[in-house]
Write an enzyme that holds these catalytic residues in place. Sequence first.
Site, PDB file in Angstrom:
ATOM      1  N   ARG A 238      -5.978 -66.023  49.238  1.00  0.00           N
ATOM      2  CA  ARG A 238      -6.033 -67.053  50.271  1.00  0.00           C
ATOM      3  C   ARG A 238      -6.815 -66.500  51.470  1.00  0.00           C
ATOM      4  O   ARG A 238      -6.669 -65.325  51.835  1.00  0.00           O
ATOM      5  CB  ARG A 238      -4.612 -67.443  50.716  1.00  0.00           C
ATOM      6  CG  ARG A 238      -3.862 -68.314  49.698  1.00  0.00           C
ATOM      7  CD  ARG A 238      -4.437 -69.704  49.598  1.00  0.00           C
ATOM      8  NE  ARG A 238      -3.668 -70.603  48.735  1.00  0.00           N
ATOM      9  CZ  ARG A 238      -3.870 -70.732  47.428  1.00  0.00           C
ATOM     10  NH1 ARG A 238      -4.801 -69.997  46.821  1.00  0.00           N
ATOM     11  NH2 ARG A 238      -3.163 -71.602  46.718  1.00  0.00           N
ATOM     12  N   GLU A 267     -11.128 -74.316  54.815  1.00  0.00           N
ATOM     13  CA  GLU A 267     -11.794 -74.786  53.611  1.00  0.00           C
ATOM     14  C   GLU A 267     -11.897 -76.310  53.654  1.00  0.00           C
ATOM     15  O   GLU A 267     -10.955 -76.963  54.047  1.00  0.00           O
ATOM     16  CB  GLU A 267     -11.001 -74.359  52.361  1.00  0.00           C
ATOM     17  CG  GLU A 267     -10.989 -72.865  52.145  1.00  0.00           C
ATOM     18  CD  GLU A 267     -10.257 -72.458  50.878  1.00  0.00           C
ATOM     19  OE1 GLU A 267      -9.848 -73.334  50.100  1.00  0.00           O
ATOM     20  OE2 GLU A 267     -10.069 -71.245  50.682  1.00  0.00           O
ATOM     21  N   HIS A 286     -13.699 -71.914  46.420  1.00  0.00           N
ATOM     22  CA  HIS A 286     -12.305 -71.901  45.943  1.00  0.00           C
ATOM     23  C   HIS A 286     -12.281 -72.390  44.486  1.00  0.00           C
ATOM     24  O   HIS A 286     -11.589 -73.342  44.135  1.00  0.00           O
ATOM     25  CB  HIS A 286     -11.413 -72.768  46.822  1.00  0.00           C
ATOM     26  CG  HIS A 286      -9.963 -72.429  46.660  1.00  0.00           C
ATOM     27  ND1 HIS A 286      -9.055 -72.544  47.687  1.00  0.00           N
ATOM     28  CD2 HIS A 286      -9.268 -72.007  45.599  1.00  0.00           C
ATOM     29  CE1 HIS A 286      -7.846 -72.206  47.247  1.00  0.00           C
ATOM     30  NE2 HIS A 286      -7.956 -71.864  45.978  1.00  0.00           N
TER      31      HIS A 286
HETATM   32  C1  8YV Z   1      -6.519 -74.260  43.444  1.00  0.00           C
HETATM   33  C2  8YV Z   1      -5.352 -72.131  43.631  1.00  0.00           C
HETATM   34  O1  8YV Z   1      -5.982 -74.346  44.696  1.00  0.00           O
HETATM   35  O2  8YV Z   1      -3.739 -72.240  41.951  1.00  0.00           O
HETATM   36  C3  8YV Z   1      -3.959 -71.969  43.148  1.00  0.00           C
HETATM   37  O3  8YV Z   1      -3.110 -71.540  43.967  1.00  0.00           O
HETATM   38  O4  8YV Z   1      -5.684 -71.649  44.658  1.00  0.00           O
HETATM   39  C4  8YV Z   1      -6.382 -72.860  42.850  1.00  0.00           C
HETATM   40  O5  8YV Z   1      -6.049 -72.861  41.521  1.00  0.00           O
HETATM   41  C5  8YV Z   1      -5.794 -75.269  42.664  1.00  0.00           C
HETATM   42  O6  8YV Z   1      -6.121 -75.109  41.355  1.00  0.00           O
HETATM   43  C6  8YV Z   1      -6.202 -76.653  43.147  1.00  0.00           C
HETATM   44  O7  8YV Z   1      -5.829 -77.573  42.174  1.00  0.00           O
END
Ligand code: 8YV
Length: 326
Positions: A238, A267, A286
């Site tokens: 993150r 983001e 991301h």
């Molecule tokens: C995406 C992620 O946010 O799984 C998580 O925590 O950061 C990423 O996989 C997620 O997939 C959004 O759908």
Amino acid sequence: MKKHVVLYKKLSPALLARLQAQAHVTYIEQPGSAEGQQQLRAALPQAHGILGASVRLSPELLDLAPQLQGIASVSVGVDNYDLAYLNARRIALCNTPDVLTQTTADTGFALILAAARRVVELANWVKAGEWRGSIGPAHFGSDVHGKTLGIIGMGRIGEALAQRGHFGFGMPVLYHSHSPKPAVDQRFNARHCDLDTLLSQADFVCLTLPLTAETQGLIGAREFALMRPSSIFINISRGKVVDEAALLQALQQRSIRAAGLDVFEREPLPSDSPLLGLDNVVATPHMGSATEETREAMARCAVDNLLAVLAGERPANLVNPQVLAS
Ligand code: 8YV
């Protein structure tokens, strides 16, 4: 009586049909927009379940949903939810941990290789018609094989990263986590160490931590100063685990060699972010788990989780099992 579900992550037709067979579904296409937020607020009073990701569901917002039984996040990270609030209201929170592990670790290695070998920078250089002869030292990257891989956070994704480094690239593995993991030490010839040792010794420093009150801002100016000018920083966790201003300064001053970043404090990353003006930054949107196969598997897992909660059954991936305690 069919339950009501608020959906704000697009599902495949098959999964949407599966959900609609069991519940009345209100789909919100742009939950982050002003209109989407209004639609969300209008739908929550009837909601028994919520399914989505990448949007903060604050206590103030969820106070609008008095009938809410469960939230199924299409993610492994749960930093968009206030666990204490959900526990107090006995609202089940589900996530999708296992199905995205390998894909996200692949993304981590994609960033390691892209940052070390300057793939994006040199590919753009070729596209710009600048390649006019054999390349020389000005365009050399740095090796990955045999270098020391440092992993901060040894969960599922950290282990998958260690697996790739050890077996795939012959890399010694250092890791920092709450406690040593003997199985990891044995399987990947890895060594648990304190954070400062990892930062000062690793050629690649990779963040695979969840964002929590404890990890927010964990990597700042002091930590970047412990890294070496030849070291490369990778973040697939993150953005807010990092002091982004300190990262930017380290990159601008070349006190670290480069960074591969899939996550950011804000983001989408603003188009005027100074990070985007640096050749030694590989920035991706991301996309850690973003493959067709994995996102479908995650969505399927989330639908299974939510339908289980609405049927009064225990879901496979329950983040807060205490809400089921009688
Ligand atoms: C995406 C992620 O946010 O799984 C998580 O925590 O950061 C990423 O996989 C997620 O997939 C959004 O759908």
